[in-house]
Design an enzyme around this catalytic site. Structure first.
Site, PDB file in Angstrom:
ATOM      1  N   ASP A   2      -0.132   5.172   0.888  1.00  0.00           N
ATOM      2  CA  ASP A   2      -0.356   6.147   1.955  1.00  0.00           C
ATOM      3  C   ASP A   2      -0.433   5.479   3.321  1.00  0.00           C
ATOM      4  O   ASP A   2      -1.112   4.471   3.504  1.00  0.00           O
ATOM      5  CB  ASP A   2      -1.652   6.919   1.688  1.00  0.00           C
ATOM      6  CG  ASP A   2      -1.486   7.949   0.595  1.00  0.00           C
ATOM      7  OD1 ASP A   2      -1.298   9.127   0.910  1.00  0.00           O
ATOM      8  OD2 ASP A   2      -1.522   7.551  -0.587  1.00  0.00           O
ATOM      9  N   ASP A  62       0.866  -1.169   0.000  1.00  0.00           N
ATOM     10  CA  ASP A  62       0.000   0.000   0.000  1.00  0.00           C
ATOM     11  C   ASP A  62       0.914   1.233   0.000  1.00  0.00           C
ATOM     12  O   ASP A  62       2.103   1.132   0.304  1.00  0.00           O
ATOM     13  CB  ASP A  62      -0.892  -0.024   1.247  1.00  0.00           C
ATOM     14  CG  ASP A  62      -1.794   1.189   1.338  1.00  0.00           C
ATOM     15  OD1 ASP A  62      -2.315   1.613   0.301  1.00  0.00           O
ATOM     16  OD2 ASP A  62      -1.957   1.727   2.454  1.00  0.00           O
TER      17      ASP A  62
END
EC number: 3.1.3.48
Length: 459
Positions: A197, A195
């Site tokens: 952020d 991922d």
């Protein structure tokens, strides 16, 4: 040093002193020589098998890990260094064996007691024991007992593992390649799905204030840093990456519309005057763009994504060349201040990314909920362009992470082991649906533990 010796070493090194309780039998010390007598084999390698087939579902009374999956499915295991202490008593784990009912394993309570007060130590202890109960031909430690009626046989698993690691069509000389910058897709063993952020970078939580609240930072300072970085991201996206044209024509992957590209030379192509206006160019009065979705419209859309890919590849190691001198100076200052405010979060994550990149037969892939064009701008501005090739970046905005993972598995195949690293429930759920191990990032310590696990070849 083989995997068995590493496991024993870390169980001894990181385990606290064993405390005896009145309600249970005392467990002998792991320091006795008899424990080591069973580890006489040599030459057999251990590690994560393809596509998570040996990551069992694990469940204990403290709720530290996840439930056993339905019968017939490969297990699912979730890792995190943020463990809590369990009650004083036996911690019961259950795990499926191939073609047999789930067996139960009783572990000493000292592994989950208040004496394990270091997150990293606990992380390695849980990790080591998960390897012990899932690795073939490994003798369980003293004090671990299987109940009557729940036999634990590793013979079928040994045969399957041997067949996987020594296929008849492969030459023995191709065991493990030396470190390379990037492995070919048909030669991969392990892929790490990241991922973006709040996992690799800190951005969204700067704007919402959640980072400042969670970690005790000054809200005004953190918010100001987030706003300055946001301005840089959208300026780069709008000015150089066609975001004004592509915002309403978002794609999951940069090659999704490549089939509509006729290969025309774009050296002297004028994107500003070709009449393309994204979704708004749906053939209004006097429009020359063609109907949205039509051949001409799709061709111009494909031109933009081709050019976008060229810009990314050309400036991935020098994004400052796309910025004015003032903006370049602003970027360096903001990134430095964000690193200070986040306790070097990005630098810690990059250590793991580079370690994976340096391995043979391993790859980093990015799956983000940000739209593709702003995601590429983020990657460039945060200095991650050399870590993530543009072909390894996926946007889950339109289809969700579960479907993105499905596309990635379709691309690389099911023989590859996938490890998901993220902070949110969406990627955790998607990992569970695809039976992929999941490493949660919720604090700086989780990144440190991840790097240690990678250094020790546990991942």
């Amino acid at each position: 040093m083989n995997c068995k010796i590493k496991i024993i070493f870390f169980i001894i090194f990181f385990s606290p002193a064993v405390t005896a309780y009145d309600s249970q039998m005392a467990f002998p010390s792991l320091g006795q020589s008899a424990v080591y007598s069973t580890f006489s084999q040599s030459g057999q390698t251990y590690g994560l098998p393809p596509f998570g087939s040996m990551w069992p579902g694990i469940k204990n009374e403290a709720g530290l890990l996840h439930e056993v999956p339905p019968a017939g499915q490969t297990g699912f295991l979730s890792f995190s260094s943020a463990y809590t202490s369990a009650p004083q008593g036996q911690a019961h784990y259950s795990y499926p064996s191939q073609g047999k009912p789930a067996a139960a394993l009783s572990l000493p309570p000292c592994l989950f007691s208040k004496h394990c007060n270091t997150k990293t130590n606990q992380s390695f202890i849980y990790f080591c024991f998960s390897l012990l109960v899932t690795s073939p031909s490994v003798t369980l430690p003293a004090g671990a007992a299987l109940p009557v009626g729940a036999p634990f046989s590793t013979a079928p698993r040994d045969q399957d593992e041997s067949a996987r690691r020594n296929p008849p069509s492969k030459a023995k000389g191709k065991g493990k390649k030396p470190d390379s910058s990037q492995s070919t897709e048909n030669d991969l063993e392990r892929i790490f799905l990241w991922d973006l952020d709040e996992t690799i970078i800190i951005f969204h939580s700067l704007l919402t204030g959640s980072f400042a609240q969670k970690f005790g930072k000054d809200p005004a300072t953190v918010l100001n840093l987030g706003l300055q970085m946001e301005e840089l991201i959208f300026e780069l996206a709008d000015t150089h990456l066609f975001f004004n044209d592509l915002e309403e024509c978002d794609q999951v992957h940069v090659e999704d519309v490549a089939s509509d590209d006729n290969g025309q030379d774009l050296s002297n192509y004028n994107f500003a005057s070709d009449g393309f206006n994204g979704a708004a160019g749906a053939g209004g009065p006097g429009s020359t763009t063609g109907v949205q979705g039509g051949v001409e419209w799709m061709r111009k859309l494909a031109f933009r994504y081709r050019r976008l890919k060229e810009i990314y590849n050309g400036y991935k190691g020098n994004v400052g060349a796309l910025l004015s001198p003032l903006k370049r100076e602003l970027l360096l200052r903001v990134r430095s201040e964000i690193e200070t405010a986040t306790d070097s979060w990005l630098s810690t994550a990059i250590k793991s990314l580079l370690l994976i990149q340096s391995r043979g037969r391993c790859m980093n892939v990015l799956v983000t909920t940000t739209q593709l064009v702003p995601a590429l701008a983020k990657v460039l501005l945060y200095g991650l362009g050399d870590v993530f090739p543009v072909d390894n970046i996926y946007s889950a905005t339109k289809i969700g992470k579960e479907s993105c993972f499905e596309r990635i598995v379709s691309r690389f195949g099911k023989k590859v082991t996938y490890v998901v690293i993220g902070d949110g429930r969406e990627e955790e759920f998607a990992a569970k649906q695809h039976n992929m191990p999941f490493w949660r990032i919720s604090a700086h310590g989780d990144l440190v533990s991840l790097h240690q696990a990678l250094e020790l070849d546990f991942l």
